[in-house]
Write a protein that holds these residues in place. Structure first.
Motif, PDB file in Angstrom:
ATOM      1  N   VAL A  12      -2.409   6.056  -9.880  1.00  0.00           N
ATOM      2  CA  VAL A  12      -1.498   6.303 -11.009  1.00  0.00           C
ATOM      3  C   VAL A  12      -2.220   6.161 -12.352  1.00  0.00           C
ATOM      4  O   VAL A  12      -2.239   7.078 -13.186  1.00  0.00           O
ATOM      5  CB  VAL A  12      -0.301   5.319 -10.953  1.00  0.00           C
ATOM      6  CG1 VAL A  12       0.563   5.431 -12.204  1.00  0.00           C
ATOM      7  CG2 VAL A  12       0.538   5.586  -9.724  1.00  0.00           C
ATOM      8  N   MET A  13      -2.841   4.998 -12.566  1.00  0.00           N
ATOM      9  CA  MET A  13      -3.454   4.756 -13.889  1.00  0.00           C
ATOM     10  C   MET A  13      -4.764   5.515 -14.065  1.00  0.00           C
ATOM     11  O   MET A  13      -5.051   6.030 -15.136  1.00  0.00           O
ATOM     12  CB  MET A  13      -3.694   3.253 -14.113  1.00  0.00           C
ATOM     13  CG  MET A  13      -2.463   2.473 -14.445  1.00  0.00           C
ATOM     14  SD  MET A  13      -1.434   3.211 -15.737  1.00  0.00           S
ATOM     15  CE  MET A  13      -2.415   2.955 -17.183  1.00  0.00           C
ATOM     16  N   GLU A  36     -12.904   7.931  -4.770  1.00  0.00           N
ATOM     17  CA  GLU A  36     -11.595   7.744  -4.145  1.00  0.00           C
ATOM     18  C   GLU A  36     -11.763   7.754  -2.635  1.00  0.00           C
ATOM     19  O   GLU A  36     -12.399   8.650  -2.104  1.00  0.00           O
ATOM     20  CB  GLU A  36     -10.667   8.908  -4.540  1.00  0.00           C
ATOM     21  CG  GLU A  36      -9.468   8.532  -5.362  1.00  0.00           C
ATOM     22  CD  GLU A  36      -8.545   7.532  -4.705  1.00  0.00           C
ATOM     23  OE1 GLU A  36      -8.052   6.640  -5.422  1.00  0.00           O
ATOM     24  OE2 GLU A  36      -8.297   7.609  -3.474  1.00  0.00           O
ATOM     25  N   ASN A  57     -18.509   4.421  -3.963  1.00  0.00           N
ATOM     26  CA  ASN A  57     -18.449   3.750  -5.271  1.00  0.00           C
ATOM     27  C   ASN A  57     -19.831   3.533  -5.885  1.00  0.00           C
ATOM     28  O   ASN A  57     -19.991   3.583  -7.107  1.00  0.00           O
ATOM     29  CB  ASN A  57     -17.747   2.397  -5.133  1.00  0.00           C
ATOM     30  CG  ASN A  57     -16.275   2.559  -4.785  1.00  0.00           C
ATOM     31  OD1 ASN A  57     -15.668   3.559  -5.155  1.00  0.00           O
ATOM     32  ND2 ASN A  57     -15.717   1.603  -4.077  1.00  0.00           N
ATOM     33  N   VAL A  72      -8.890   0.204  -9.611  1.00  0.00           N
ATOM     34  CA  VAL A  72      -8.393  -0.112  -8.269  1.00  0.00           C
ATOM     35  C   VAL A  72      -7.422  -1.296  -8.366  1.00  0.00           C
ATOM     36  O   VAL A  72      -7.330  -1.938  -9.409  1.00  0.00           O
ATOM     37  CB  VAL A  72      -9.546  -0.484  -7.309  1.00  0.00           C
ATOM     38  CG1 VAL A  72     -10.427   0.708  -7.029  1.00  0.00           C
ATOM     39  CG2 VAL A  72     -10.351  -1.661  -7.857  1.00  0.00           C
ATOM     40  N   LYS A  73      -6.740  -1.585  -7.287  1.00  0.00           N
ATOM     41  CA  LYS A  73      -5.843  -2.746  -7.279  1.00  0.00           C
ATOM     42  C   LYS A  73      -6.670  -4.043  -7.343  1.00  0.00           C
ATOM     43  O   LYS A  73      -7.770  -4.097  -6.764  1.00  0.00           O
ATOM     44  CB  LYS A  73      -5.005  -2.750  -5.989  1.00  0.00           C
ATOM     45  CG  LYS A  73      -3.996  -1.608  -5.900  1.00  0.00           C
ATOM     46  CD  LYS A  73      -2.845  -1.812  -6.852  1.00  0.00           C
ATOM     47  CE  LYS A  73      -1.730  -0.803  -6.637  1.00  0.00           C
ATOM     48  NZ  LYS A  73      -0.879  -0.671  -7.833  1.00  0.00           N
ATOM     49  N   PRO A  74      -6.142  -5.075  -7.992  1.00  0.00           N
ATOM     50  CA  PRO A  74      -6.885  -6.342  -8.073  1.00  0.00           C
ATOM     51  C   PRO A  74      -7.258  -6.882  -6.681  1.00  0.00           C
ATOM     52  O   PRO A  74      -8.286  -7.529  -6.513  1.00  0.00           O
ATOM     53  CB  PRO A  74      -5.903  -7.303  -8.764  1.00  0.00           C
ATOM     54  CG  PRO A  74      -4.868  -6.442  -9.393  1.00  0.00           C
ATOM     55  CD  PRO A  74      -4.845  -5.130  -8.663  1.00  0.00           C
ATOM     56  N   ILE A  99      -9.271  -2.349 -15.797  1.00  0.00           N
ATOM     57  CA  ILE A  99      -7.847  -2.478 -16.146  1.00  0.00           C
ATOM     58  C   ILE A  99      -7.114  -3.279 -15.068  1.00  0.00           C
ATOM     59  O   ILE A  99      -5.901  -3.210 -14.956  1.00  0.00           O
ATOM     60  CB  ILE A  99      -7.178  -1.098 -16.354  1.00  0.00           C
ATOM     61  CG1 ILE A  99      -7.244  -0.247 -15.080  1.00  0.00           C
ATOM     62  CG2 ILE A  99      -7.781  -0.367 -17.543  1.00  0.00           C
ATOM     63  CD1 ILE A  99      -6.284   0.960 -15.115  1.00  0.00           C
ATOM     64  N   ALA A 101      -5.155  -5.973 -13.310  1.00  0.00           N
ATOM     65  CA  ALA A 101      -4.290  -7.069 -13.752  1.00  0.00           C
ATOM     66  C   ALA A 101      -4.846  -8.397 -13.263  1.00  0.00           C
ATOM     67  O   ALA A 101      -5.194  -8.546 -12.089  1.00  0.00           O
ATOM     68  CB  ALA A 101      -2.873  -6.858 -13.213  1.00  0.00           C
TER      69      ALA A 101
HETATM   70  N1  LIG Z   1       0.442   1.069 -12.591  1.00  0.00           N
HETATM   71  C1  LIG Z   1       0.492   0.501 -13.797  1.00  0.00           C
HETATM   72  O1  LIG Z   1       1.493   0.600 -14.527  1.00  0.00           O
HETATM   73  C2  LIG Z   1      -0.674  -0.262 -14.320  1.00  0.00           C
HETATM   74  C3  LIG Z   1      -1.689  -0.677 -13.477  1.00  0.00           C
HETATM   75  N2  LIG Z   1      -2.737  -1.395 -13.974  1.00  0.00           N
HETATM   76  C4  LIG Z   1      -3.831  -1.806 -13.114  1.00  0.00           C
HETATM   77  O2  LIG Z   1      -4.501  -0.629 -12.720  1.00  0.00           O
HETATM   78  C5  LIG Z   1      -5.048  -0.779 -11.431  1.00  0.00           C
HETATM   79  C6  LIG Z   1      -4.663   0.424 -10.600  1.00  0.00           C
HETATM   80  O3  LIG Z   1      -3.263   0.471 -10.502  1.00  0.00           O
HETATM   81  P1  LIG Z   1      -2.526   1.800 -10.034  1.00  0.00           P
HETATM   82  O4  LIG Z   1      -3.205   2.976 -10.603  1.00  0.00           O
HETATM   83  O5  LIG Z   1      -1.090   1.581 -10.280  1.00  0.00           O
HETATM   84  O6  LIG Z   1      -2.803   1.712  -8.461  1.00  0.00           O
HETATM   85  P2  LIG Z   1      -2.893   2.907  -7.409  1.00  0.00           P
HETATM   86  O7  LIG Z   1      -2.700   2.297  -6.075  1.00  0.00           O
HETATM   87  O8  LIG Z   1      -2.022   4.032  -7.821  1.00  0.00           O
HETATM   88  O9  LIG Z   1      -4.423   3.380  -7.567  1.00  0.00           O
HETATM   89  C7  LIG Z   1      -5.501   2.707  -7.002  1.00  0.00           C
HETATM   90  C8  LIG Z   1      -6.427   3.747  -6.407  1.00  0.00           C
HETATM   91  O10 LIG Z   1      -7.596   3.090  -5.925  1.00  0.00           O
HETATM   92  C9  LIG Z   1      -7.963   3.708  -4.710  1.00  0.00           C
HETATM   93  N3  LIG Z   1      -8.772   2.765  -3.934  1.00  0.00           N
HETATM   94  C10 LIG Z   1      -8.358   1.858  -3.013  1.00  0.00           C
HETATM   95  N4  LIG Z   1      -9.426   1.199  -2.508  1.00  0.00           N
HETATM   96  C11 LIG Z   1     -10.519   1.675  -3.138  1.00  0.00           C
HETATM   97  C12 LIG Z   1     -11.900   1.394  -3.058  1.00  0.00           C
HETATM   98  N5  LIG Z   1     -12.371   0.463  -2.215  1.00  0.00           N
HETATM   99  N6  LIG Z   1     -12.743   2.088  -3.850  1.00  0.00           N
HETATM  100  C13 LIG Z   1     -12.292   3.032  -4.704  1.00  0.00           C
HETATM  101  N7  LIG Z   1     -10.984   3.343  -4.831  1.00  0.00           N
HETATM  102  C14 LIG Z   1     -10.115   2.672  -4.057  1.00  0.00           C
HETATM  103  C15 LIG Z   1      -6.656   4.058  -4.036  1.00  0.00           C
HETATM  104  O11 LIG Z   1      -6.815   5.056  -3.040  1.00  0.00           O
HETATM  105  C16 LIG Z   1      -5.811   4.498  -5.222  1.00  0.00           C
HETATM  106  O12 LIG Z   1      -5.883   5.885  -5.433  1.00  0.00           O
HETATM  107  C17 LIG Z   1      -4.516  -2.096 -10.882  1.00  0.00           C
HETATM  108  O13 LIG Z   1      -5.541  -3.051 -10.901  1.00  0.00           O
HETATM  109  C18 LIG Z   1      -3.404  -2.495 -11.821  1.00  0.00           C
HETATM  110  O14 LIG Z   1      -3.348  -3.891 -12.001  1.00  0.00           O
HETATM  111  C19 LIG Z   1      -2.877  -1.644 -15.316  1.00  0.00           C
HETATM  112  C20 LIG Z   1      -1.914  -1.230 -16.181  1.00  0.00           C
HETATM  113  C21 LIG Z   1      -0.701  -0.569 -15.755  1.00  0.00           C
END
Ligand SMILES: NC(=O)C1=CN([C@@H]2O[C@H](COP(=O)(O)OP(=O)(O)OC[C@H]3O[C@@H](n4cnc5c(N)ncnc54)[C@H](O)[C@@H]3O)[C@@H](O)[C@H]2O)C=CC1
Ligand SMILES: O=C(O)[C@@H]1CCC=N1
Length: 270
Positions: A12-13, A36, A57, A72-74, A99, A101
């Motif tokens: 998403v982000m 990805e 990566n 990525v997720k924390p 980014i 959290a």
């Molecule tokens: N969604 C939000 O509103 C916000 C999120 N964040 C932070 O942004 C980060 C990402 O959040 P989202 O985009 O919502 O999560 P998301 O789950 O949509 O995106 C994470 C991406 O990382 C990929 N991924 C998983 N394991 C991986 C790996 N080992 N290597 C490379 N990529 C990998 C996933 O396939 C996914 O596409 C989090 O740490 C969150 O805390 C920060 C601000 C706002």
């Protein structure tokens, strides 16, 4: 063309940032590499944005000369840090922007020793260029790194610089806040339907009420309490609604939501 910008994790982000950076011409598609793990997502990103896509990566770190952006997720942070530990021994020195959290500068600097690091917290309105990002700078950053981070986050909205101690509070407020506001829009519309409005009209009224109120507050610079007073006629409808909100703990619910989300951000970094 050399690859300047690397993105690790494009959900998403990541995609919100990527799409705006490309649309604004901050980076050209040929200057971007994205990693990805999801195959379907890789194909989509390649087709939609014409960027280099990989599942590896470490090649992002190896190739991106200017910025490596972690989205990525924390919960997968430590796995990624371990995976990249080997490659970091080589002489790469991109700016790392995270980014994630809750993940602190000291954790990031532990994982990426001596690299310049920016910890940031954007939010989902970034997707439409109406986000707000708070950021803080790591020990190895200089003015150039600050400018690069500023330029990247300016492409998706406003930017404020804060001290790191405030980042969890930022996360609880503006990071998570779009979900609270979305819940409010949904609930206002539900209230409209309960009062007899057709769903489509109720949705439109709810959304435009939130949008218009935010715009009015921003442009007029009046205090929210003053705007509330302007809407509230003596013995009228609004004060009846507000009294019910107070009985239902509306203010307290929002205050506690931000506070608890900030605490959760703190926990995520542990
Ligand atoms: N969604 C939000 O509103 C916000 C999120 N964040 C932070 O942004 C980060 C990402 O959040 P989202 O985009 O919502 O999560 P998301 O789950 O949509 O995106 C994470 C991406 O990382 C990929 N991924 C998983 N394991 C991986 C790996 N080992 N290597 C490379 N990529 C990998 C996933 O396939 C996914 O596409 C989090 O740490 C969150 O805390 C920060 C601000 C706002
Ligand atoms: O819910 C989360 O953990 C992330 C951080 C801020 C918004 N979404």
């Amino acid at each position: 063309m050399t690859i300047r910008f690397g993105l690790i994790g494009c959900g998403v982000m990541g995609e919100a940032l990527l799409s705006r950076l490309l649309a604004r011409g901050v980076y050209q598609p040929s200057e971007v590499i994205v990693s990805e793990p999801l195959l379907a997502r890789q194909g989509f990103l390649q087709q939609e944005y014409d960027v280099t896509v990989t599942a590896d990566n470490s090649s992002v770190f190896a190739l991106a000369s200017e910025v490596v952006f972690l989205a990525v997720k924390p919960q997968v942070f430590s796995a990624i840090a371990q995976e990249l530990a080997g490659i970091l021994e080589a002489a790469y020195s991109p700016l790392v922007i995270s980014i994630l959290a809750g993940v602190s500068l000291s954790q990031l600097e532990g994982a990426f020793p001596q690299l310049p690091i920016v910890r940031a917290m954007p939010n989902t309105p970034a997707t439409v260029g109406a986000g707000i990002t708070a950021m803080c700078l790591g020990a190895y950053t200089n003015t150039k790194h600050q400018q690069i981070a500023q330029q990247i986050f300016s492409a998706v909205g406003e930017v404020v610089e804060v001290s790191e101690i405030l980042m969890d509070a930022v996360t609880g407020l503006s990071g998570s806040g779009p979900a609270y506001v979305a819940l409010m829009v949904e609930s206002l519309a539900d209230g409209g339907v309960a009062a007899g409005l057709p769903r489509v009209i109720a949705n439109q009224l709810a959304l435009q009420t939130v949008l218009g109120t935010a715009k009015l507050l921003e442009e007029s610079k009046i205090h929210p309490a003053e705007l509330k007073d302007r809407v509230t006629s003596p013995g009228g409808t609004t004060i009846a609604g507000i009294a019910q909100l107070e009985r239902s703990g509306f203010r307290s619910a929002l205050i506690e939501a931000v506070r608890v989300a900030a605490q959760r951000s703190l926990e995520l970094g542990k």
